[in-house]
Write a protein that holds these residues in place. Structure first.
Motif, PDB file in Angstrom:
ATOM      1  N   GLN A 159      82.838  44.413  46.374  1.00  0.00           N
ATOM      2  CA  GLN A 159      81.749  45.357  45.984  1.00  0.00           C
ATOM      3  C   GLN A 159      81.418  45.288  47.689  1.00  0.00           C
ATOM      4  OE1 GLN A 159      79.882  41.314  44.136  1.00  0.00           O
ATOM      5  NE2 GLN A 159      80.945  42.298  42.545  1.00  0.00           N
ATOM      6  N   ALA A 160      80.442  46.284  47.289  1.00  0.00           N
ATOM      7  CA  ALA A 160      80.187  46.870  48.518  1.00  0.00           C
ATOM      8  C   ALA A 160      78.714  47.916  48.520  1.00  0.00           C
ATOM      9  CB  ALA A 160      80.790  47.237  49.181  1.00  0.00           C
ATOM     10  N   GLY A 161      77.172  47.559  49.506  1.00  0.00           N
ATOM     11  CA  GLY A 161      76.289  47.485  48.722  1.00  0.00           C
ATOM     12  C   GLY A 161      75.242  47.792  49.436  1.00  0.00           C
ATOM     13  N   ILE A 162      74.304  48.069  49.196  1.00  0.00           N
ATOM     14  CA  ILE A 162      72.480  47.788  50.006  1.00  0.00           C
ATOM     15  C   ILE A 162      72.174  46.273  48.916  1.00  0.00           C
ATOM     16  CG2 ILE A 162      72.311  50.226  50.777  1.00  0.00           C
ATOM     17  CD1 ILE A 162      70.309  50.307  49.171  1.00  0.00           C
ATOM     18  N   ARG A 163      70.839  45.650  50.349  1.00  0.00           N
ATOM     19  CA  ARG A 163      70.690  44.195  49.796  1.00  0.00           C
ATOM     20  C   ARG A 163      69.385  44.865  50.533  1.00  0.00           C
ATOM     21  NH1 ARG A 163      70.718  38.842  52.013  1.00  0.00           N
ATOM     22  NH2 ARG A 163      68.452  37.784  51.877  1.00  0.00           N
ATOM     23  N   GLN A 164      68.038  45.106  49.133  1.00  0.00           N
ATOM     24  CA  GLN A 164      67.282  44.628  49.514  1.00  0.00           C
ATOM     25  C   GLN A 164      65.724  43.621  49.848  1.00  0.00           C
ATOM     26  OE1 GLN A 164      65.170  47.399  51.788  1.00  0.00           O
ATOM     27  NE2 GLN A 164      63.852  45.934  51.915  1.00  0.00           N
ATOM     28  N   ASP A 165      65.476  43.436  50.587  1.00  0.00           N
ATOM     29  CA  ASP A 165      64.281  41.964  50.054  1.00  0.00           C
ATOM     30  C   ASP A 165      63.124  42.531  50.304  1.00  0.00           C
ATOM     31  OD1 ASP A 165      65.938  39.949  51.348  1.00  0.00           O
ATOM     32  OD2 ASP A 165      65.307  39.722  52.750  1.00  0.00           O
ATOM     33  N   LEU A 166      62.320  41.632  49.255  1.00  0.00           N
ATOM     34  CA  LEU A 166      61.346  41.896  48.226  1.00  0.00           C
ATOM     35  C   LEU A 166      60.202  41.253  48.896  1.00  0.00           C
ATOM     36  CD1 LEU A 166      62.387  43.056  44.810  1.00  0.00           C
ATOM     37  CD2 LEU A 166      62.208  44.323  46.799  1.00  0.00           C
ATOM     38  N   ALA A 167      60.043  39.958  49.559  1.00  0.00           N
ATOM     39  CA  ALA A 167      58.801  38.954  50.135  1.00  0.00           C
ATOM     40  C   ALA A 167      59.824  38.845  51.711  1.00  0.00           C
ATOM     41  CB  ALA A 167      59.268  38.133  49.220  1.00  0.00           C
ATOM     42  N   GLY A 168      58.565  37.783  52.002  1.00  0.00           N
ATOM     43  CA  GLY A 168      58.787  37.565  53.877  1.00  0.00           C
ATOM     44  C   GLY A 168      58.558  39.445  54.596  1.00  0.00           C
ATOM     45  N   PRO A 169      59.579  39.199  55.638  1.00  0.00           N
ATOM     46  CA  PRO A 169      59.616  41.006  56.429  1.00  0.00           C
ATOM     47  C   PRO A 169      60.994  41.677  55.394  1.00  0.00           C
ATOM     48  CG  PRO A 169      60.243  37.948  58.220  1.00  0.00           C
ATOM     49  CD  PRO A 169      59.958  37.912  56.265  1.00  0.00           C
ATOM     50  N   ASP A 170      59.753  42.927  56.124  1.00  0.00           N
ATOM     51  CA  ASP A 170      60.780  43.961  55.263  1.00  0.00           C
ATOM     52  C   ASP A 170      62.286  43.946  55.839  1.00  0.00           C
ATOM     53  OD1 ASP A 170      61.190  45.928  53.924  1.00  0.00           O
ATOM     54  OD2 ASP A 170      60.474  47.414  54.841  1.00  0.00           O
ATOM     55  N   THR A 171      63.142  44.038  54.720  1.00  0.00           N
ATOM     56  CA  THR A 171      64.386  44.047  55.510  1.00  0.00           C
ATOM     57  C   THR A 171      65.481  44.456  54.518  1.00  0.00           C
ATOM     58  OG1 THR A 171      63.692  41.547  57.375  1.00  0.00           O
ATOM     59  CG2 THR A 171      66.176  42.236  56.328  1.00  0.00           C
ATOM     60  N   THR A 172      66.430  44.705  55.254  1.00  0.00           N
ATOM     61  CA  THR A 172      67.384  46.001  54.297  1.00  0.00           C
ATOM     62  C   THR A 172      68.442  45.450  54.438  1.00  0.00           C
ATOM     63  OG1 THR A 172      65.832  47.792  53.966  1.00  0.00           O
ATOM     64  CG2 THR A 172      68.180  48.149  53.702  1.00  0.00           C
ATOM     65  N   TYR A 173      69.974  45.325  53.997  1.00  0.00           N
ATOM     66  CA  TYR A 173      71.129  45.017  54.322  1.00  0.00           C
ATOM     67  C   TYR A 173      72.021  45.619  53.988  1.00  0.00           C
ATOM     68  CZ  TYR A 173      68.647  40.154  55.594  1.00  0.00           C
ATOM     69  OH  TYR A 173      67.928  39.632  55.618  1.00  0.00           O
ATOM     70  N   ALA A 174      73.388  46.009  54.812  1.00  0.00           N
ATOM     71  CA  ALA A 174      74.087  46.704  53.584  1.00  0.00           C
ATOM     72  C   ALA A 174      75.480  44.966  53.253  1.00  0.00           C
ATOM     73  CB  ALA A 174      75.300  47.492  55.277  1.00  0.00           C
ATOM     74  N   VAL A 175      76.184  45.951  52.528  1.00  0.00           N
ATOM     75  CA  VAL A 175      76.413  43.889  51.653  1.00  0.00           C
ATOM     76  C   VAL A 175      77.840  44.474  51.384  1.00  0.00           C
ATOM     77  CG1 VAL A 175      77.088  42.878  50.174  1.00  0.00           C
ATOM     78  CG2 VAL A 175      74.507  43.606  50.561  1.00  0.00           C
ATOM     79  N   LEU A 176      79.044  43.964  52.136  1.00  0.00           N
ATOM     80  CA  LEU A 176      80.415  43.727  51.557  1.00  0.00           C
ATOM     81  C   LEU A 176      80.337  42.773  50.911  1.00  0.00           C
ATOM     82  CD1 LEU A 176      82.951  45.155  51.760  1.00  0.00           C
ATOM     83  CD2 LEU A 176      83.078  44.443  53.883  1.00  0.00           C
ATOM     84  N   GLY A 177      81.373  42.368  50.094  1.00  0.00           N
ATOM     85  CA  GLY A 177      81.707  40.918  49.816  1.00  0.00           C
ATOM     86  C   GLY A 177      82.471  40.696  48.255  1.00  0.00           C
ATOM     87  N   ILE A 178      82.738  39.529  48.169  1.00  0.00           N
ATOM     88  CA  ILE A 178      83.983  39.715  46.696  1.00  0.00           C
ATOM     89  C   ILE A 178      83.339  38.541  45.812  1.00  0.00           C
ATOM     90  CG2 ILE A 178      85.454  37.849  48.284  1.00  0.00           C
ATOM     91  CD1 ILE A 178      88.350  39.086  47.426  1.00  0.00           C
ATOM     92  N   GLN A 179      83.978  38.912  45.262  1.00  0.00           N
ATOM     93  CA  GLN A 179      83.841  38.087  43.304  1.00  0.00           C
ATOM     94  C   GLN A 179      84.230  38.198  42.500  1.00  0.00           C
ATOM     95  OE1 GLN A 179      79.818  38.759  41.713  1.00  0.00           O
ATOM     96  NE2 GLN A 179      80.172  37.569  40.549  1.00  0.00           N
ATOM     97  N   GLY A 180      84.723  36.626  42.055  1.00  0.00           N
ATOM     98  CA  GLY A 180      85.880  36.495  41.199  1.00  0.00           C
ATOM     99  C   GLY A 180      86.761  35.385  41.124  1.00  0.00           C
ATOM    100  N   VAL A 181      87.292  34.956  40.325  1.00  0.00           N
ATOM    101  CA  VAL A 181      87.077  33.834  39.522  1.00  0.00           C
ATOM    102  C   VAL A 181      88.759  33.093  40.969  1.00  0.00           C
ATOM    103  CG1 VAL A 181      88.485  32.615  37.922  1.00  0.00           C
ATOM    104  CG2 VAL A 181      86.874  34.055  37.350  1.00  0.00           C
TER     105      VAL A 181
END
Length: 363
Positions: A226-248
């Motif tokens: 998985q790859a994309g973006i993350r936006q924090d909606l509370a606290g300091p305004d912060t935007t992240y680039a995301v790289l992850g893996i998900q599964g069993v």
């Protein structure tokens, strides 16, 4: 007294009375029947048997010597009945199967389908061109059929949404809430994935809230990159680039791991793992662990370098229906290292035990 003259007189009278009867048969030669011999014991038994001389159907042999044989007195063809000593040796436990001819029995039995099913395909199977129909009907004509086949085999978009955690944390002197939702839209190999989670105290604004929009691609069975973006909606305004893996993972551990890089250059990571242990068809016990890490101290977020926060919990849920399950549990939270110092500086306890009440749902 002398009786001899009297006896002689009586004998002479008997001879004179028998002379006329014998004179009637003078000149005749008639054979005289021989006296019948006395019957043997077997013939006497046959004469007393009402079935003597009748052909009787085969019947089982007598189980003991006291039972009368219905075939007594009948003339049986030679060789049609085995000898008594041979019959005595025909018990199942004393029969010698090594001397029996089983070849005719094998021919009479139907063959098992197993060898035919396990027979490998012929060498020419699959050797033809992958799209042989294009040579006959043309690629344009077959394209629609090929697309229909992919859709019918599972390559079609699906929408799925799950509220993994919607719960209340109760502890001494405080109560707060947590949500953790995720879902996707797409096919079996590529999807648009979205996630959101946050927490806060009742009566106040959320302390933390985030939303992720990810492109997910299957890289192997049960695992998505998985790859994309993350936006924090509370606290300091912060935007992240995301790289992850998900599964069993093996043993059915649900794993979700991701690394985040903010616009300020902060690098953090999060690993979540949970395991559903089914006690009954509806009662499920779930251990869960979450670890938050950072590559450096981030004072603006109150995050310390290294392992910043660890959450370990146990939840027991009951599926009223498969799509809706309330649960209860307990969870322990630790802030570690510099993260514990940031928590104390804000007046928070770096270690807390929470009693959990919540629901899990999906559609």
């Amino acid at each position: 007294m002398n009786l001899r003259p009297l006896v002689s007189l009586l004998l002479a009278g008997a001879a004179l009375s028998a002379a006329p009867a014998m004179a009637q048969h003078q000149g005749h030669s008639m054979p005289m029947p021989a006296p019948a011999p006395a019957p043997s014991p077997a013939q006497a038994l046959q004469q007393s048997d009402p079935h003597a001389g009748h052909a009787m159907p085969d019947s089982p042999a007598a189980s003991d010597d006291k039972t009368v044989d219905p075939h007594a007195g009948h003339a049986m063809p030679e060789g049609s009945m085995p000898a008594p000593d041979a019959m005595a040796g025909m018990k199942q436990e004393t029969m010698d199967h090594s001397t029996m001819d089983h070849s005719t029995m094998d021919d009479a039995m139907p063959a098992s389908p197993g060898p035919e099913m396990e027979t490998p395909p012929p060498p020419e199977a699959g050797s033809g061109p992958p799209r042989a129909a294009d040579a006959i009907w043309g690629a344009d004509a077959m394209r629609a059929s090929r697309d229909d086949l992919r859709r019918e085999s599972g390559d079609f978009p699906v929408f799925w949404f799950q509220g993994d955690r919607l719960e209340v944390h109760a502890r001494e002197g405080a109560e707060d809430y947590i949500w953790d939702f995720q879902g996707y839209y797409g096919g079996p190999t590529s999807r648009f994935w979205f996630k959101t989670e946050g927490e806060g105290a009742f009566g106040d604004k959320p302390e933390s809230a985030e939303f992720q929009a990810l492109y997910s691609r299957a890289i192997r069975p049960f695992w998505d990159l998985q790859a994309g973006i993350r936006q924090d909606l509370a606290g300091p305004d912060t935007t992240y680039a995301v790289l992850g893996i998900q599964g069993v993972a093996p043993y059915l551990f649900q794993v979700d791991a991701a690394a985040f890089v903010s616009q300020r250059g902060d690098v953090t990571a999060r690993i979540e793992a949970e395991l559903d242990q089914r006690i009954t068809q509806r009662l499920i016990f779930q251990p869960r662990v979450e670890i938050n890490m950072a590559a450096q101290d981030i004072p603006i977020l109150g995050v310390g370098a290294g392992i910043d926060k660890v959450e370990a919990g146990l939840r027991l849920r009951y599926e009223i229906i498969r799509e809706f399950a309330p649960y209860i549990g307990i969870e322990q939270t630790w802030r570690i290292g510099n993260g514990a110092d940031f928590a104390r500086a804000r007046g928070e306890d770096p270690s807390a035990t929470n009693y959990v009440f919540g629901i899990r749902f999906w559609f």
